[in-house]
Structure formats: C-alpha cells, structure tokens
Design an enzyme around this catalytic site. Structure first.
Site, short mmCIF file in Angstrom:
data_model
loop_
_atom_site.label_atom_id
_atom_site.label_comp_id
_atom_site.label_asym_id
_atom_site.label_seq_id
_atom_site.Cartn_x
_atom_site.Cartn_y
_atom_site.Cartn_z
N ASP A 117 0.85 -1.18 0.00
CA ASP A 117 0.00 0.00 0.00
C ASP A 117 0.89 1.24 0.00
OD1 ASP A 117 -2.37 1.35 -0.11
OD2 ASP A 117 -2.76 1.27 2.05
N TYR A 119 1.21 5.71 -0.64
CA TYR A 119 0.84 6.90 0.15
C TYR A 119 0.97 8.11 -0.77
CZ TYR A 119 1.05 9.51 4.69
OH TYR A 119 0.83 10.32 5.78
N HIS A 124 -3.65 13.99 1.27
CA HIS A 124 -3.79 13.07 2.40
C HIS A 124 -2.54 13.11 3.28
CE1 HIS A 124 -4.68 9.55 4.80
NE2 HIS A 124 -3.54 8.99 4.41
N ARG A 133 1.79 15.75 13.35
CA ARG A 133 3.04 16.50 13.60
C ARG A 133 2.76 17.99 13.41
NH1 ARG A 133 4.25 12.25 10.37
NH2 ARG A 133 4.27 13.58 8.51
N GLU A 190 -10.02 3.83 4.44
CA GLU A 190 -9.23 4.63 3.51
C GLU A 190 -9.71 4.31 2.10
OE1 GLU A 190 -5.02 4.09 4.40
OE2 GLU A 190 -5.20 5.53 6.06
N GLU A 192 -9.30 4.10 -1.69
CA GLU A 192 -8.13 4.00 -2.56
C GLU A 192 -8.49 3.28 -3.86
OE1 GLU A 192 -4.65 2.41 -0.68
OE2 GLU A 192 -5.24 3.07 1.33
N ASP A 225 -8.91 0.35 2.64
CA ASP A 225 -7.87 -0.05 3.59
C ASP A 225 -8.36 0.29 5.01
OD1 ASP A 225 -5.50 -0.54 4.96
OD2 ASP A 225 -4.59 1.35 4.34
N ARG A 229 -7.00 3.37 13.92
CA ARG A 229 -6.07 4.49 14.15
C ARG A 229 -5.37 4.42 15.50
NH1 ARG A 229 -5.20 5.58 9.10
NH2 ARG A 229 -7.07 6.29 8.00
N GLN A 232 -2.78 1.69 15.34
CA GLN A 232 -1.75 2.20 14.41
C GLN A 232 -0.85 3.24 15.09
OE1 GLN A 232 -3.48 4.15 11.01
NE2 GLN A 232 -1.51 4.58 10.03
N TYR A 236 3.22 2.18 15.25
CA TYR A 236 3.83 2.36 13.92
C TYR A 236 5.24 2.94 13.93
CZ TYR A 236 3.36 7.43 13.10
OH TYR A 236 3.51 8.78 13.13
N LYS A 245 -3.62 -2.31 10.45
CA LYS A 245 -4.07 -2.38 9.06
C LYS A 245 -4.34 -3.81 8.58
CE LYS A 245 -2.93 1.96 7.59
NZ LYS A 245 -3.79 2.83 6.75
N THR A 249 -8.59 -5.81 4.33
CA THR A 249 -8.54 -4.84 3.24
C THR A 249 -9.57 -5.31 2.23
OG1 THR A 249 -6.16 -4.55 3.58
CG2 THR A 249 -7.07 -3.76 1.49
N THR A 336 -4.56 6.49 0.52
CA THR A 336 -5.81 7.24 0.67
C THR A 336 -5.87 8.39 -0.31
OG1 THR A 336 -5.63 6.78 3.01
CG2 THR A 336 -7.30 8.38 2.35
N GLU A 350 -9.40 12.26 8.54
CA GLU A 350 -9.37 13.62 7.99
C GLU A 350 -10.75 14.28 8.03
OE1 GLU A 350 -6.72 13.45 4.18
OE2 GLU A 350 -7.42 11.43 4.71
CA CA Z 1 -3.78 2.99 2.98
#
Ligand code: CA
Length: 404
Positions: A117, A119, A124, A133, A190, A192, A225, A229, A232, A236, A245, A249, A336, A350
């Site tokens: 997968d 990004y 996104h 961050r 997500e 996709e 996906d 959260r 994750q 992660y 994850k 899927t 995503t 989001e």
């Molecule tokens: Ca994804």
C-alpha cells in the site's frame, strides 16, 4: 428466459468498461464479465474460441491464469469480446449466459500475491502530517522523492460484501502512561484504488521501468484499507503500519482493465523536484477517476484520484528497483485519496480531523470514527472514450461487526 439486454451507449458498464469478476455458483466459481446490468458467463462463451490462450484461461475458476498471460492476450480478449458483444448474430445464444447482477455473488477474483500500500496523495499526506506533527513539516523529507509504501497482509484482502470484525489490540490512550488492551475505538476507512499486476513473473534482480510498467498493469479495483487508528498510532514508530491495518482490506469484485481507462488519462501534477531518473518515464500518468464514499447510504466524501502525485507506473518501478520480483496477482494500493477540500477527504481521520470535528450522516447521527453496524461503500467512475460517456467501477462495500 433472458432476452438480450439493450445496453445504452452511456451505460457505465457498456462495451467500454467490461470489468472481469468471478461468480459463485452451486457448480463452482466461473469467470464473468459485467455487461450492462448483467454478468456474462465467460466460461460458456470461451467454447466459441477454443484455440486461444485467453479462452482457455477463461475456463478457470479464478482470474489467476488470465492474469498470468500478459498484455497481448488481455488486449486480444478485449477486442474479441467487444466485437462479439456488438454482433447481433450471437445475442440469442449468449442471452442464456447472462445473470442479472443483483443475483450474482462475487468471489475474490484472483489469488492475491504480494500486497503493498502506497501513500501517493499529497493532500492526504499533508493532512495526516498536520494532524500528527502539528509543529513540524507536514510532508516527510522523502515524500517528493519516492512513492512511500509498506508491505501489507495479502491473505486478509477480502472481496466486497465481506463483513469486517472490529479489531482488538494494544493502544495507548493519551491520558494513560501505559497501553491498554481491547477493541479499537478509532476504526476508520481509507478510500483507494488498487492496481492489479499480471503477466509473467519478473526475474529476481531485474527491474520494471516506468515505461515498461503498463505491460504489467492488468487492471484496477476499488480498495478500502480499513485502519484502526489507535492501534496504528501506538505501534507504527519506527517500522510502519502493522496490526492496525492487517485485519482486513476490502476490494471490489470487479476488476476494471487498465484499457478501460485509456480515455481517462490525465497529466500528473508537476513533480518538483524532478524525481530520480528511474522514476521518470513518459508512461507515468494520472487518471481522472471520481470516487464516492457512502456511510449507511449517506455520501460523506467525493475524493478525486486525478490529483495524486505519484503514478501507478512509478509505484511499480519503485517497488522493483531493488530487484524484488513482481508477478500475477500482486496488488498495490494508491494510498488514501484526498483532495484539497474538506468534502474530498478519503478517511474519517481527515473528515473528523482526528475526531475533533464530528460529521453528519443523513439519518441525523454524527460520526468521528466507525460504529458497529456501519456499512461503508466506495463507488467510482471515469470518463469513457465518447464525450459524456462513463466507465464504471464495481463498488466495494463492507459492514462493521462488533469485536470478538
Ligand atoms: Ca492505505
């Protein structure tokens, strides 16, 4: 007795789409193609072209053998099918091979090989960077230099209609110094596209260039996906997504051939700085695909694939540049798909801005993350070759069941 359907020129599943799927029947699984509002049994029609490799592959119970053939056979099969569907002389016989799509139970259409997968959506990646961050740069220093990705769990890729059990695991609430164990309380989606690889397996140590990639790209599916959260966020760093994850899927049961998107090609966004030479090539392209995310029937977002920064041809070139092989059944997600507007975001993370801004559904309830019993459906279309025409994707849907 089914009569041959009159499929209007502007039908999203007319002769310009023709996605392949696998239908479950009491006698076993059979390869089908969607034409209008019916599934056409390709095992039955394959007997009319007994000498071709692609017709032999259509007699198999999955798309695996067909995927393994390669571009020349995929194109020959598509030309034959398009011509045959326009031939009135075949229609009386072929009408017997049709099943209304509402009566079709779709199986996972191919054996999923390696699953990666990516990004690739700048909006996104920027949104996630701002959420997690807030005091740093939204994009990581590598983001414009390579299509970031991770290896996922191919054996938990499931077909549309499969229920998704809320995952359980470790998470660390912000108010706690230590992790707790239990069902995820921040289950997300997500939206996709998933690209399906075919053709002969590449040799270990070889690379697929950007300009060779289309020989290996068979088709595209809609992909959800599912993402926990809270699991994750705790797991992660520093190795990336793991159990948050890998529980499920979902993909659409219909695989749309890349050839169906020939009229939907659009330029990529300007890539600045220019990527390294192995990521450059004329074949790198965007696709004008319009998605829709519905929760319990309420459309909550309409992401646009067209703005994605990295092309699937670049993703495939990148994931083989180290000499890793790729082969039939490999699947890679775009990441995503989110646009610049709030109503174009492809995840609840989001849409609710990390749970701080609940959004409304048509029934008057609100969501930050998924609740048990929620059903999420992704749909999409792309422009077809004649003005105003559309090429449809098969939907991918899934319902959340309580944790076990
Ligand atoms: Ca994804």
């Amino acid at each position: 007795m089914t009569t041959w359907p009159d499929v209007p020129a502007d039908h999203p599943f007319g002769r310009d789409a023709l996605p392949y799927g696998v239908m479950v029947t009491p006698a076993g699984s059979r390869i089908v193609v969607r034409y209008g509002d019916h599934a056409l049994d390709l095992r039955a029609v394959a007997d009319l072209e007994p000498d071709s490799a692609w017709a032999r592959a259509w007699r198999e119970p999955t798309l695996d053998a067909f995927l393994a053939l390669g571009r020349r056979d995929w194109d020959a099969a598509r030309v034959w099918l398009r011509d045959a569907l326009a031939d009135p002389g075949r229609q009386e016989e072929w009408a017997a091979y049709l099943t209304p799509v509402e009566q079709v139970s779709l199986a996972l259409p191919f054996t999923v090989g390696d699953y990666v997968d990516c990004y690739a959506s700048e909006h996104h990646a920027t949104n996630v960077g701002r959420i997690f961050r807030p005091d740093g740069e939204a994009l990581t220093p590598n983001w414009r230099h390579l299509p970031i990705g991770y290896h996922g769990r191919s054996q938990t890729v499931v077909v549309t209609g499969t229920d998704v059990i809320r995952p359980t695991g470790q998470r660390k609430p912000p108010t706690s110094d230590t992790p707790v164990f239990g069902p995820s309380v921040r289950l997300d989606i997500e939206a996709e596209l998933g690209f399906v690889v075919g053709g002969p397996r590449t040799a270990l140590g070889s690379r697929v260039s950007v300009d060779e990639a289309d020989e290996h790209l068979f088709g595209v599916v809609l992909l959800n996906d599912w993402s926990a959260r809270d699991i994750q966020a705790w797991e992660y760093v520093p190795l990336g997504p793991f159990l948050g994850k890998s529980f499920a899927t979902s993909i659409s049961g219909w695989v749309l051939p890349m050839a169906a998107l020939s009229a939907a090609r659009v330029p990529l966004p300007i890539q600045e700085p220019l990527p390294l030479p192995y990521l450059c090539g004329h074949a790198a392209t965007g696709y004008d695909v319009h998605l829709e995310v519905a929760v319990n029937g309420s459309v909550v977002s309409r992401p646009e694939y067209a703005g994605l920064y990295w092309a699937p041809q670049q993703m495939l070139a990148h994931m083989t540049v180290n000499g890793a092989t790729t082969g039939p059944g490999d699947l890679f997600g775009s990441g995503t798909i989110s646009g610049p507007r709030a109503d174009q975001r492809g995840s609840f993370l989001e849409l609710s801005w990390n749970g701080t801004e609940p959004f409304a559904l048509a029934d008057g309830t609100t969501r930050t993350f998924l609740e048990d019993g929620d059903t999420v459906t992704l749909r999409a279309w792309a422009p077809g070759p004649t003005p105003g025409s559309r090429v449809g994707f098969g939907e991918v849907t899934g319902r959340v069941l309580p944790a076990r």
